[in-house]
Design an enzyme around this catalytic site. Structure first.
Site, PDB file in Angstrom:
ATOM      1  N   GLU A 155       0.731  -1.391   0.161  1.00  0.00           N
ATOM      2  CA  GLU A 155      -0.260  -0.094  -0.183  1.00  0.00           C
ATOM      3  C   GLU A 155       0.726   1.167   0.042  1.00  0.00           C
ATOM      4  O   GLU A 155       0.876   1.949   0.970  1.00  0.00           O
ATOM      5  CB  GLU A 155      -1.138  -0.014   0.996  1.00  0.00           C
ATOM      6  CG  GLU A 155      -1.997  -1.123   1.040  1.00  0.00           C
ATOM      7  CD  GLU A 155      -3.095  -0.955   2.065  1.00  0.00           C
ATOM      8  OE1 GLU A 155      -2.977  -0.445   3.109  1.00  0.00           O
ATOM      9  OE2 GLU A 155      -4.083  -1.570   1.712  1.00  0.00           O
ATOM     10  N   GLU A 310      -6.405  -8.081  -0.617  1.00  0.00           N
ATOM     11  CA  GLU A 310      -6.809  -8.149   0.612  1.00  0.00           C
ATOM     12  C   GLU A 310      -8.398  -8.039   0.924  1.00  0.00           C
ATOM     13  O   GLU A 310      -8.679  -7.284  -0.082  1.00  0.00           O
ATOM     14  CB  GLU A 310      -6.149  -7.339   1.527  1.00  0.00           C
ATOM     15  CG  GLU A 310      -4.678  -7.361   1.550  1.00  0.00           C
ATOM     16  CD  GLU A 310      -4.072  -6.489   2.292  1.00  0.00           C
ATOM     17  OE1 GLU A 310      -4.658  -5.858   3.317  1.00  0.00           O
ATOM     18  OE2 GLU A 310      -2.833  -6.249   2.343  1.00  0.00           O
ATOM     19  N   HIS A 361      -7.903  -7.855  14.311  1.00  0.00           N
ATOM     20  CA  HIS A 361      -8.659  -7.887  13.082  1.00  0.00           C
ATOM     21  C   HIS A 361      -8.948  -9.004  12.514  1.00  0.00           C
ATOM     22  O   HIS A 361      -8.460 -10.396  13.028  1.00  0.00           O
ATOM     23  CB  HIS A 361      -7.565  -7.508  11.968  1.00  0.00           C
ATOM     24  CG  HIS A 361      -7.952  -7.147  10.519  1.00  0.00           C
ATOM     25  ND1 HIS A 361      -8.519  -7.797   9.582  1.00  0.00           N
ATOM     26  CD2 HIS A 361      -7.913  -5.755   9.991  1.00  0.00           C
ATOM     27  CE1 HIS A 361      -8.665  -7.349   8.634  1.00  0.00           C
ATOM     28  NE2 HIS A 361      -8.449  -6.026   8.770  1.00  0.00           N
TER      29      HIS A 361
HETATM   30  C1  GLA Z   1      -4.161  -2.959   4.921  1.00  0.00           C
HETATM   31  C2  GLA Z   1      -2.772  -3.591   4.901  1.00  0.00           C
HETATM   32  C3  GLA Z   1      -2.856  -4.749   5.714  1.00  0.00           C
HETATM   33  C4  GLA Z   1      -3.582  -4.796   6.976  1.00  0.00           C
HETATM   34  C5  GLA Z   1      -5.062  -4.267   6.559  1.00  0.00           C
HETATM   35  C6  GLA Z   1      -6.037  -4.477   7.515  1.00  0.00           C
HETATM   36  O1  GLA Z   1      -4.762  -3.345   3.877  1.00  0.00           O
HETATM   37  O2  GLA Z   1      -2.210  -3.733   3.620  1.00  0.00           O
HETATM   38  O3  GLA Z   1      -1.382  -4.973   6.149  1.00  0.00           O
HETATM   39  O4  GLA Z   1      -3.052  -3.812   7.791  1.00  0.00           O
HETATM   40  O5  GLA Z   1      -5.013  -3.311   6.017  1.00  0.00           O
HETATM   41  O6  GLA Z   1      -7.170  -4.350   7.190  1.00  0.00           O
END
Ligand code: GLA
Ligand code: ZN
Length: 675
Positions: A155, A310, A361
């Site tokens: 990200e 994700e 999470h």
């Molecule tokens: C992002 C990050 C992950 C994690 C998720 C949690 O997408 O890339 O590493 O932190 O958020 O939702």
């Protein structure tokens, strides 16, 4: 187009982020993970993004064996690895020894060590250290048969205002404008007498300094994108220099607007993104439509299958409320990604971490660790479904409709101090147009101004305030050659450095749309006007629709008027118009209309243009998409309502390959037909 487009996989990927480095002292847990993965039909894991401190515990001392061993073990069981590069979170030693790698904020304060994705993307030291570890990873694991894909960083995002970045920014500007006089001209710096005498005087935007020079803000954002793309390109080069030829991706964040994702097109081989909708804040069908928009946006980056990199198997822990997904949502949401062109359903995270910031999470395997959990069972169902749908892998979408959604436009629009500082309905307008069109089951690309328009029959153009990339000429040619353009209020206002067009707007397109904007009225919260149909209009629009937020006043030259304002001093002035230009039609929508308008209007446009729908009757809340290979066409039908809906499938020539329907489709269930 060739199938097997992603990594020669003849199947859909299922799995997600896996952090075995957190469990190296518990071999029993790693063993148990593997068993559970196999039970859940998991065939892919993403590893390594947050492993730098373990891969290089001291500067120059690399230990990759533990990772290679896990890649081996997984591969022996048929589970592939997406290998992350670790640039997203650096080791302590690196920050302590080389503080220049730490980001400086807009107030010019340097960060301490901590967090992640907060490095300086210019720092030569950081680039060099990332290069070294990437080359080593590529050498050690880049040719491993179990490694499918390289996942650059994690990200990418944010900006850095350190002296190194400032210097780079000035160089980037010099390249772009050549002389300071040209920059002054394009940035309109004579306003308030903020003229620069040399490039050396330029500073990035700051709340302690210059924040109101819109062209500076715009170019800074462009530079941040360019510098991040360059950083990613360097990461990829290191992977290639290490001898790894595997395809490369990086995980995007959908409509995150800190970066213009289009500019990564030349670096990534596969687009991927992280999707975290709040499924229960709004009605589920509405969330489905908003999520679909994001999937289409991500797919349209490369116009081939993408990866859902994700998604949460249950709740997140960073949204305002960590809402559980109700039973059935995970399955529907997962299949929706596939319906929009994803070749994967991947989660964050496979095993829930024990401590630190993401311990609550959602995860496939939670702290309890058993398989008899609701979430694990639902993940198994997704795995089962994906296993049955292997033939969809590599199939593509060929939309006839596109919507222009442009990040640079978004930057300029919100910075413009224009007709409504209390809220500009850009996303809302784009989503309303999208939803109106998607109700008809027509697939859509979400493109930007640099894309070509010629492959589409209809192009929707919400609030395209800033014109760049020759978009005016492209729209003109598109309509002239028989295309249908639907453009809204507050389009064609400014050029690529946010200077207003002179001599009539929409800029250079007044003849194409057959009108000229004269004024635009911002409406207060709660204030409304309405559009009334003109008698016998050729689209047979009959209803009254409310409009809010922005109402534009236009002078019509050639366009036909289809609807007019109900009240205020602009009562009876046009709200909806259509101009025949060349072989095509240019519709113009003057006000921020309610959803029902777009539903009725776009259906009328589709009928008028004789564009065929994949199914004749699509109930509200049902999504229909089409994926194709050379051999077959697949129509995916998903009911996002809680209750059953009536559904009639085509009578002939289709085979149901997934799901059940006897004239109706149950709530949250799906059916896939092959034609
Ligand atoms: C992002 C990050 C992950 C994690 C998720 C949690 O997408 O890339 O590493 O932190 O958020 O939702
Ligand atoms: Zn920097």
């Amino acid at each position: 187009m060739n199938k097997k487009i992603i990594m020669s996989q003849e199947r859909l990927l299922h799995g997600g982020d896996y952090n075995p480095e957190q469990w190296l002292d518990s071999p029993d847990i790693l063993k148990r993970d593997l068993e559970l993965f196999l039970k859940a039909g998991i065939n892919t894991v993403t590893m390594g993004m947050f492993s730098w401190a373990l891969l290089e515990p001291e500067e120059g001392r690399y230990q990759i064996d533990w990772l290679t061993e896990i890649v081996d073990q997984l591969y022996q069981k048929g589970i592939y690895t997406i290998l992350g590069t670790p640039s997203g979170a650096r080791p302590q030693w690196l920050a302590k020894r080389y503080p220049e790698v730490l980001r400086v904020d807009e107030k010019r304060q340097r960060n301490l060590f901590g967090g992640r994705q907060n490095h300086c993307y210019t720092s030569p030291v950081y680039r060099q250290k990332v290069r070294k570890i990437n080359v080593i990873l590529a050498k050690e694991l880049g040719s491993h048969p179990g490694v499918l894909l390289i996942h650059l960083s994690n990200e990418y995002g944010g900006d850095c205002h350190c002296p190194l970045c400032q210097e780079k920014f000035r160089g980037w500007l010099k390249e772009r404008y050549d002389t300071i006089e040209e920059l002054n001209r394009r940035w309109s710096t004579t306003f308030w007498g903020h003229t620069y005498q040399s490039f050396e005087q330029i500073e990035s935007p700051s709340s302690k300094g210059e924040l109101l020079l819109h062209a500076l803000n715009l170019d800074w954002k462009r530079f941040v994108t360019a510098q991040t793309v360059d950083f990613a390109a360097q990461e990829k080069k290191a992977i290639r220099d290490g001898g790894c030829q595997k395809p490369v991706t990086t995980n995007f964040m959908g409509d995150y607007d800190g970066l213009n994702y289009r500019k990564f097109k030349g670096v990534i081989d596969v687009a991927s993104w992280d999707s975290y909708p709040e499924w229960h804040r709004k009605p589920v069908p509405q969330t489905a439509a908003e999520t679909a928009f994001q999937h289409d946006f991500m797919r349209s980056l490369l116009k081939k299958p993408f990866l859902l990199m994700e998604s949460s198997p249950s709740s997140t822990n960073w949204q305002e409320v960590s809402k559980l997904r109700k039973p059935g949502i995970l399955h529907a949401a997962s299949l929706q990604a596939v319906a929009h062109g994803s070749d994967s359903v991947l989660y964050f995270q496979l095993r829930q971490s024990r401590g630190a910031s993401e311990k609550f999470h959602g995860a496939v395997i939670d702290h309890y660790g058993g398989e008899d959990t609701r979430v694990f069972q639902e993940v198994c169902q997704v795995g089962e479904t994906l296993g049955r749908l292997s033939e969809l892998a590599g199939t593509v979408q060929k939309p006839k409709v596109a919507l222009i959604w442009d990040t640079e436009n978004r930057w300029a629009l919100f910075d413009s101090q224009g007709p409504r500082n209390a809220g500009i309905p850009y996303k809302e307008t784009a989503e309303k147009m999208y939803a109106g069109m998607r109700r008809l089951g027509l697939d859509m690309d979400i493109i930007d101004m640099e894309d070509d328009l010629e492959n589409y029959r209809i192009v929707l153009i919400p609030m395209l305030y800033l014109f760049r990339g020759g978009i005016g000429d492209k729209i003109r040619e598109f309509v002239k050659n028989g295309g249908t353009a639907v453009m809204t209020f507050w389009s064609g206002v400014a050029d690529d450095t946010d200077r207003c067009f002179l001599g009539g707007v929409p800029g250079k397109l007044t003849d194409v749309f057959g009108l000229r904007r004269t004024e635009i009225d911002g409406l207060y919260e709660g204030e409304e006007n309405a559009a009334l149909p003109v008698k016998d209009n050729f689209l047979s629009l009959e209803r009254r629709y409310t409009c809010r937020n922005l109402c534009e006043l236009v002078n019509v030259s050639d366009a036909r008027v289809l609807m007019t304002y109900e009240k205020d001093f602009y009562k009876d002035l046009p709200v909806v118009t259509c101009n025949q230009y060349g072989k095509g039609k240019a519709y113009y929508i003057c006000a921020d209309m309610e959803q029902q308008f777009y539903n009725d209007f776009l259906e009328a446009v589709q009928k008028n243009d004789k564009i065929e729908k994949p199914l004749p009757d699509i109930p509200d809340g049902v999504e229909v998409t089409t994926r194709e290979s050379e051999e077959a066409t697949y129509v995916l039908i998903q009911n996002f309502n809680a209750d059953s809906v009536n559904l009639k499938l085509p009578d002939h020539g289709c085979e149901v390959i997934y799901g059940e329907t006897e004239g109706s489709l149950k709530g949250l269930s799906s059916v896939i037909i092959k034609i």
